[in-house]
Design a protein around this motif. Structure first.
Motif, mmCIF file in Angstrom:
data_model
loop_
_atom_site.group_PDB
_atom_site.id
_atom_site.type_symbol
_atom_site.label_atom_id
_atom_site.label_comp_id
_atom_site.label_asym_id
_atom_site.label_seq_id
_atom_site.Cartn_x
_atom_site.Cartn_y
_atom_site.Cartn_z
ATOM 1 N N VAL A 447 -11.495 2.410 -18.785
ATOM 2 C CA VAL A 447 -10.087 2.272 -18.375
ATOM 3 C C VAL A 447 -9.882 2.957 -17.024
ATOM 4 N N ARG A 448 -10.459 4.142 -16.876
ATOM 5 C CA ARG A 448 -10.305 4.853 -15.610
ATOM 6 C C ARG A 448 -11.009 4.102 -14.467
ATOM 7 N N ASN A 449 -12.186 3.510 -14.786
ATOM 8 C CA ASN A 449 -12.877 2.733 -13.751
ATOM 9 C C ASN A 449 -12.051 1.554 -13.302
ATOM 10 N N ARG A 450 -11.395 0.881 -14.263
ATOM 11 C CA ARG A 450 -10.533 -0.236 -13.880
ATOM 12 C C ARG A 450 -9.374 0.244 -13.009
ATOM 13 N N GLU A 451 -8.882 1.440 -13.317
ATOM 14 C CA GLU A 451 -7.823 1.984 -12.482
ATOM 15 C C GLU A 451 -8.331 2.282 -11.080
ATOM 16 N N VAL A 452 -9.600 2.812 -11.003
ATOM 17 C CA VAL A 452 -10.189 3.070 -9.689
ATOM 18 C C VAL A 452 -10.405 1.768 -8.927
ATOM 19 N N GLU A 453 -10.906 0.727 -9.657
ATOM 20 C CA GLU A 453 -11.095 -0.567 -9.008
ATOM 21 C C GLU A 453 -9.769 -1.131 -8.513
ATOM 22 N N ARG A 454 -8.730 -0.941 -9.314
ATOM 23 C CA ARG A 454 -7.411 -1.425 -8.889
ATOM 24 C C ARG A 454 -6.955 -0.668 -7.643
ATOM 25 N N ALA A 455 -7.198 0.664 -7.651
ATOM 26 C CA ALA A 455 -6.823 1.447 -6.479
ATOM 27 C C ALA A 455 -7.627 1.000 -5.259
ATOM 28 N N THR A 456 -8.934 0.707 -5.475
ATOM 29 C CA THR A 456 -9.770 0.236 -4.365
ATOM 30 C C THR A 456 -9.283 -1.115 -3.862
ATOM 31 N N ARG A 457 -8.904 -1.994 -4.823
ATOM 32 C CA ARG A 457 -8.389 -3.300 -4.420
ATOM 33 C C ARG A 457 -7.090 -3.174 -3.642
ATOM 34 N N LEU A 458 -6.220 -2.250 -4.125
ATOM 35 C CA LEU A 458 -4.968 -2.016 -3.416
ATOM 36 C C LEU A 458 -5.241 -1.451 -2.023
ATOM 37 N N LYS A 459 -6.288 -0.586 -1.938
ATOM 38 C CA LYS A 459 -6.648 -0.031 -0.638
ATOM 39 C C LYS A 459 -7.111 -1.139 0.297
ATOM 40 N N SER A 460 -7.948 -2.046 -0.246
ATOM 41 C CA SER A 460 -8.427 -3.154 0.586
ATOM 42 C C SER A 460 -7.275 -4.039 1.021
ATOM 43 N N GLN A 461 -6.346 -4.307 0.084
ATOM 44 C CA GLN A 461 -5.179 -5.107 0.435
ATOM 45 C C GLN A 461 -4.342 -4.405 1.490
ATOM 46 N N PHE A 462 -4.230 -3.078 1.346
ATOM 47 C CA PHE A 462 -3.457 -2.322 2.328
ATOM 48 C C PHE A 462 -4.130 -2.388 3.704
ATOM 49 N N LEU A 463 -5.493 -2.240 3.708
ATOM 50 C CA LEU A 463 -6.187 -2.307 4.989
ATOM 51 C C LEU A 463 -6.044 -3.683 5.613
ATOM 52 N N ALA A 464 -6.149 -4.724 4.765
ATOM 53 C CA ALA A 464 -5.981 -6.072 5.300
ATOM 54 C C ALA A 464 -4.574 -6.274 5.842
ATOM 55 N N SER A 465 -3.584 -5.771 5.073
ATOM 56 C CA SER A 465 -2.196 -5.893 5.524
ATOM 57 C C SER A 465 -1.986 -5.120 6.816
ATOM 58 N N MET A 466 -2.522 -3.883 6.859
ATOM 59 C CA MET A 466 -2.376 -3.081 8.061
ATOM 60 C C MET A 466 -3.076 -3.761 9.229
ATOM 61 N N SER A 467 -4.262 -4.347 8.936
ATOM 62 C CA SER A 467 -4.974 -5.045 9.996
ATOM 63 C C SER A 467 -4.127 -6.176 10.557
ATOM 64 N N HIS A 468 -3.495 -6.921 9.654
ATOM 65 C CA HIS A 468 -2.700 -8.068 10.099
ATOM 66 C C HIS A 468 -1.406 -7.610 10.757
ATOM 67 N N GLU A 469 -0.695 -6.671 10.109
ATOM 68 C CA GLU A 469 0.620 -6.262 10.596
ATOM 69 C C GLU A 469 0.543 -5.429 11.870
ATOM 70 N N LEU A 470 -0.556 -4.666 12.052
ATOM 71 C CA LEU A 470 -0.674 -3.835 13.243
ATOM 72 C C LEU A 470 -1.448 -4.534 14.363
ATOM 73 N N ARG A 471 -2.574 -5.194 14.001
ATOM 74 C CA ARG A 471 -3.400 -5.793 15.044
ATOM 75 C C ARG A 471 -2.736 -7.007 15.668
ATOM 76 N N THR A 472 -1.919 -7.729 14.869
ATOM 77 C CA THR A 472 -1.268 -8.912 15.429
ATOM 78 C C THR A 472 -0.311 -8.547 16.566
ATOM 79 N N PRO A 473 0.664 -7.617 16.360
ATOM 80 C CA PRO A 473 1.530 -7.264 17.498
ATOM 81 C C PRO A 473 0.765 -6.563 18.617
ATOM 82 N N LEU A 474 -0.245 -5.741 18.245
ATOM 83 C CA LEU A 474 -1.013 -5.089 19.297
ATOM 84 C C LEU A 474 -1.798 -6.107 20.114
ATOM 85 N N ASN A 475 -2.291 -7.140 19.420
ATOM 86 C CA ASN A 475 -2.991 -8.201 20.129
ATOM 87 C C ASN A 475 -2.069 -8.856 21.147
#
Length: 958
Positions: A447-475
């Motif tokens: 159960v804890r591993n699934r929570e860690v995987e979910r946190a990792t997935r959320l982190k990846s989603q956050f990085l992707a979102s940050m990449s899109h939301e920040l790099r697009t205007p900076l581009n």
């Protein structure tokens, strides 16, 4: 008797020896007697057979000589010639007799008184001598028929021993008038005896009428006949009824057999030494005694085995009595028949108590049914292995027993052994309880591993979102600030340019921080892709230095380079430049004004190494490992500003290591730092990449219309930025969604499409699939321009190229030019044929910069397919290609009537022979090597060939 033997192991040994030695001795004696008798009988049979064969051979030999002489004696011219004294004719007849019987030493003719009148071969000294004293003369004159003489020596040297074969000669009235004689040497007779195949030491002796040994033949080449008189032996053998006898001659016991050779009086005596005769018997007797010895040894071994087995049985009984395992014999009636002492120790009952009751009463009530079933199986001849049940102890407790058992139905008993496994059962129960607790803990951990995987997935989603939301205007900020700084929308004032540069530098810095964080995240997740190739450091180094030198010039830092090897490296070219840029930018950052930076490329014996050495402040030894850690920076002096995130060197080390290299630091405070990294060798090649000047990459000036590029992006700033990059050289069409992109692509049929991946209402990959599925748009180059780095997916779905935002104008223009051909007044292109992609790309850029559209193929087969479907202005051809080389392509082209006058230029790295050069002069319009600065030569040759207007077949006639 049995009791006496069983009392001692040695008595058992003695009994076995007595039972073995006496029969073996009797058997050996009787066998030797039988073998002796059989050997003598066999020897008699062999000697008789050899004697008969040899006697027949001797008799046949003498008869042949007699027949040959009689054939001469009965010639009708011999008698008259003898009576007339015609010695010449007599000599001719004697020579004829010698030719009929080459074995004769000589042939001679005598008168009835024994005087020699003629001889061949001629011996004048013998003529006129009288030989009436010879045995052969006496025999013929006495009997008047052919006669074989005894052995005598010739009258002249070297006095050979011979045997005379004499026949009478008659006149026409049948009266004897002369004697014709031929002499056989003993050597000739001995050679005839060799035709008899003999073995086992037999000796063949030829004996004349008087018992003299005339010749011999032995199977032993060293055998020597000791005497020349065998009369006594012959008489003794002839006196024996069975024609064989054993006697002693010359002190040696021998076995002989005699056979007469026809009516000649000669005979054959066959002998063998008694010792030779007995050799086979002795060998067999040895084998018999050896066999007896083997039986004796086997008997000793068997007796030792029986004694050991007896001892083992006794030992086994003792071990059973001492064993902690519980041995028993159980009758089919359910009672114990025998128990070892371990039962008393394990259960507490005495053996008498256990044997007095049915064993079922000692079994736990819950196990009785299962035990009864197992007993039934045993009584039917089956085997019990690892059966478990519980037995009652005297104190009222129960113990677990593990059973192995086998039955003997003929004796109606079961032999079994049981082991106390109560402790093991207790341990199994404890282990099961522990396993259950561990399973519960694992479930909680899952159960804890699934929570860690979910946190990792959320982190990846956050990085992707940050990449899109920040790099697009900076581009957009970076791109439009570059356009403003370049003055493309209009000239700016000095103050405006300064402000724009501030905006540009700040946005570039922010973009670099975001890129570092995302790169580190990809490296940790193992998602960073490498597209490795072989290239020269000298080709990639100028691209990095063009960015670094302006930064160095601001601090008056001298950047020096030393390329000490021309070995290629195998690496991702983009990541290589990123590593080198990180090291150089750090060197510029920490090197004071008027300093210097040295770049060195060398071969360290196992890989290509590059070092970046500066004259900066240096790093302490305790801080040198820390500089490669994430978010760690070396502490500077108080008040010093530390720019950056501390990720550059961490990313640099991981990029180097993941490409098979390593990086290290050498530094001392105040003496600067030297970062060195290695990368694997690339594959050597003859052709060297040549950098194309930037001025040659501009589009052709004589185009009649600009190619159309469709820009697909859901964000207006991004569309405007790309349009501003391309509008100078291309016509532009815009689409803000995938559906609109597909529709416009089918209507406008653009020359190329730039496609963003992150769009609402469906991803750009879906749009790419739709474009490649439609017949109208399947061949249009699609270049993905996106923040998301998913190159494998893009190329798998059919993308022509893949660019990661932010992108710069030169990068976009270079990519578009690789896939979009500028139309010239002459709508046909130049066909490029080469299997080297780098050479093709360089030739394409060179010809396009000169205003020539091109089409590239990688082998001769593809070139012929293009020539069948469309027209081209000329062919630029390489000679060294797989499958179909350049010579074959030229031959196919010149065989086509419509292509016979098509200009062909050859550019090759091949060393050509004179014959190949002559062939190319006949069938091509240009020839030059891939060496040196061939770009200018290519442009010049192409202009010469295409602008002349005459299509000649050979350079030599142009």
């Amino acid at each position: 008797m049995g009791n006496w033997v069983s009392q001692s192991r040695w008595r058992l040994y003695l009994l076995f020896l007595l039972l073995l030695i006496v029969p073996i001795a009797l058997f050996a004696y009787s066998t030797s007697q039988v073998l002796k008798q059989q050997s003598e009988n066999q020897a008699a049979a062999e000697s008789t057979q050899i004697a008969r064969v040899s006697a027949a051979l001797v008799d046949e030999y003498f008869q042949q000589g007699t027949i040959a002489l009689e054939s001469i004696a009965t010639r009708y011219t011999l008698g008259p010639a003898w009576e007339k004294g015609d010695m010449n004719l007599i000599a001719w007849h004697l020579q004829s007799a010698k030719s009929l019987r080459p074995d004769f030493a000589f042939v001679s003719m005598y008168d009835l008184k024994g005087t020699m009148r003629a001889i061949y071969p001629p011996q004048p000294d013998l003529l006129g001598q009288n030989f009436a004293n010879r045995d052969w003369y006496k025999g013929v004159s006495r009997q008047l028929r052919p006669y074989i003489s005894e052995i005598y020596q010739t009258a002249v040297p070297p006095y050979h021993p011979v045997v005379a074969n004499a026949v009478p000669v008659y006149d026409e009235q049948g009266k004897p008038i002369a004697i014709l004689m031929g002499a056989d040497t003993l050597d000739t007779i001995s050679r005839k005896l060799k035709e008899t195949k003999i073995e086992k030491g037999w000796t063949i002796l030829l004996v004349d009428q008087n018992g003299h040994l005339a010749a011999h033949r032995s199977s032993d080449p060293n055998m020597v006949v000791a005497d020349s008189d065998a009369r006594e032996v012959v008489e003794r053998v002839q006196a024996a009824q069975d024609r064989k006898a054993s006697f002693v001659r010359n002190g040696e016991a021998r076995f002989s057999s005699y056979e007469a050779a026809g009516q000649t009086g000669w005979g054959v005596l066959v002998e063998q030494s008694a010792s030779v005769l007995q050799q086979g018997v002795w060998a067999l007797e040895k084998r018999v005694w050896l066999l007896g010895l083997v039986f004796l040894i086997l008997g000793l071994g068997l007796s030792a085995f029986m004694g050991s087995l007896y001892a083992q049985l006794e030992t086994g009984n003792r071990f059973i009595q001492l064993s902690v395992d519980m041995f028993c014999i159980i009758g089919f009636d359910g009672f114990f028949k025998s128990l070892n002492p371990s039962w008393e120790k394990a259960l507490g009952f005495t053996r008498k108590e256990l044997m007095s009751k049915p064993r079922i009463e000692f079994i736990h009530p819950e196990d009785r049914a299962l035990t009864t079933t197992e007993i039934d199986r045993l009584q039917h001849g089956e085997v019990t292995l690892a059966f478990e049940n519980r037995y009652l102890c005297k104190d009222g407790s129960y113990k677990w027993l593990l059973w192995n058992a086998i039955s003997v139905p003929g004796q109606a008993v079961i032999y079994a052994v049981a082991r106390d496994i109560t402790g093991r059962k207790r341990a199994e129960t404890e282990r099961q309880e522990f396993t259950q607790r561990l399973a519960a803990a694992n479930e909680e951990l899952e159960v804890r591993n699934r929570e860690v995987e979910r946190a990792t997935r959320l982190k990846s989603q956050f990085l992707a979102s940050m990449s899109h939301e920040l790099r697009t205007p900076l581009n957009a900020i970076v791109g439009f600030s570059e356009l403003l700084a370049d003055g493309i929308p209009g000239e700016l004032t000095a103050k405006q340019k300064r402000f724009v540069n501030h905006i540009k530098q700040g946005s570039v810095h922010l973009l670099q921080l975001i890129n570092d964080i995302l790169d580190l995240s990809k490296i940790e997740a193992g998602q960073l892709e490498f597209r490795c190739e072989d290239f020269l450091v000298g080709d990639a180094l100028p691209e990095v230095l063009s960015t670094i030198r302006p930064l160095a010039m601001m601090k008056n830092i001298q950047v020096r380079q030393a390329l000490e090897t021309d070995r290629r490296i195998h690496a991702d070219r983009v990541r290589f430049k990123q590593v080198l840029y990180n090291l150089l930018s750090n060197a510029v950052k920490f090197t004071p004004k008027d300093g210097h930076i040295d770049i060195r490329c060398f071969d360290n014996g196992t890989a290509v190494a590059l070092s970046v050495k500066d004259s900066g402040i240096g790093i302490r030894s305790e801080d040198q490992e820390m500089v490669f850690e994430e978010f760690r920076q070396v502490e500077r002096s108080a008040g010093a500003t530390q720019a950056g995130t501390g990720l550059g060197l961490a990313i640099t080390r991981r990029l180097v290591e993941q490409q098979g290299g390593k990086i290290w630091l050498e530094s001392e405070p105040g003496k600067g730092s030297c970062f060195t990294f290695t990368l694997p060798y690339g594959v050597p090649t003859e052709a060297t990449s040549v950098a194309v000047p930037a001025t040659l990459l501009a589009p052709a000036a004589d185009k009649t219309r600009k190619p159309l590029v469709l820009i697909v992006d859901d964000e207006l700033p991004a569309r405007e930025l790309l349009a501003s990059y391309l509008e100078t050289d291309y016509r532009i069409a815009l689409a803000d969604s995938g559906a609109e992109a597909v529709k416009k692509a089918q209507e406008l049929l653009p020359d190329a499409i730039t496609l963003d991946v992150m769009m609402p209402g469906g991803t750009g990959f879906e749009t790419l699939v739709a474009l490649k599925a439609a017949v109208e748009t399947v061949d249009i180059p699609v270049i993905i321009v996106s923040i998301v780095d998913q190159q494998k997916v893009g190329f798998a779905l059919g993308a022509t190229d893949y660019l990661i935002k932010p992108i710069h104008r030169p990068t976009l223009l270079d990519t578009i030019r690789k896939h979009v051909v500028f139309r010239t007044k002459d709508d046909t292109a130049i066909l490029l044929v080469d299997d080297d992609p780098q050479t093709l790309e360089l030739v394409e850029e060179t010809l396009r910069s000169a205003g020539y559209p091109t089409q590239s193929v990688h082998n001769g087969t593809e070139a012929l397919q293009v020539l069948r479907s469309k027209s081209v202005r000329a062919i630029l051809l390489d000679l060294l290609m797989p499958d179909m080389d350049g010579f074959q392509v030229i031959r196919h082209v010149r065989q086509e009537p419509t292509l016979r006058d098509l200009p062909i230029l050859v550019m090759t790295a091949k060393s050509l022979t004179e014959a190949e050069i002559d062939l190319l002069r006949q069938d091509t319009q240009g020839l030059f090597q891939k060496s040196g600065s061939w770009q200018q030569q290519l442009t010049t040759e192409m202009n010469r060939v295409l602008q002349r207007g005459s299509l000649t077949k050979a350079v030599g006639r142009s």
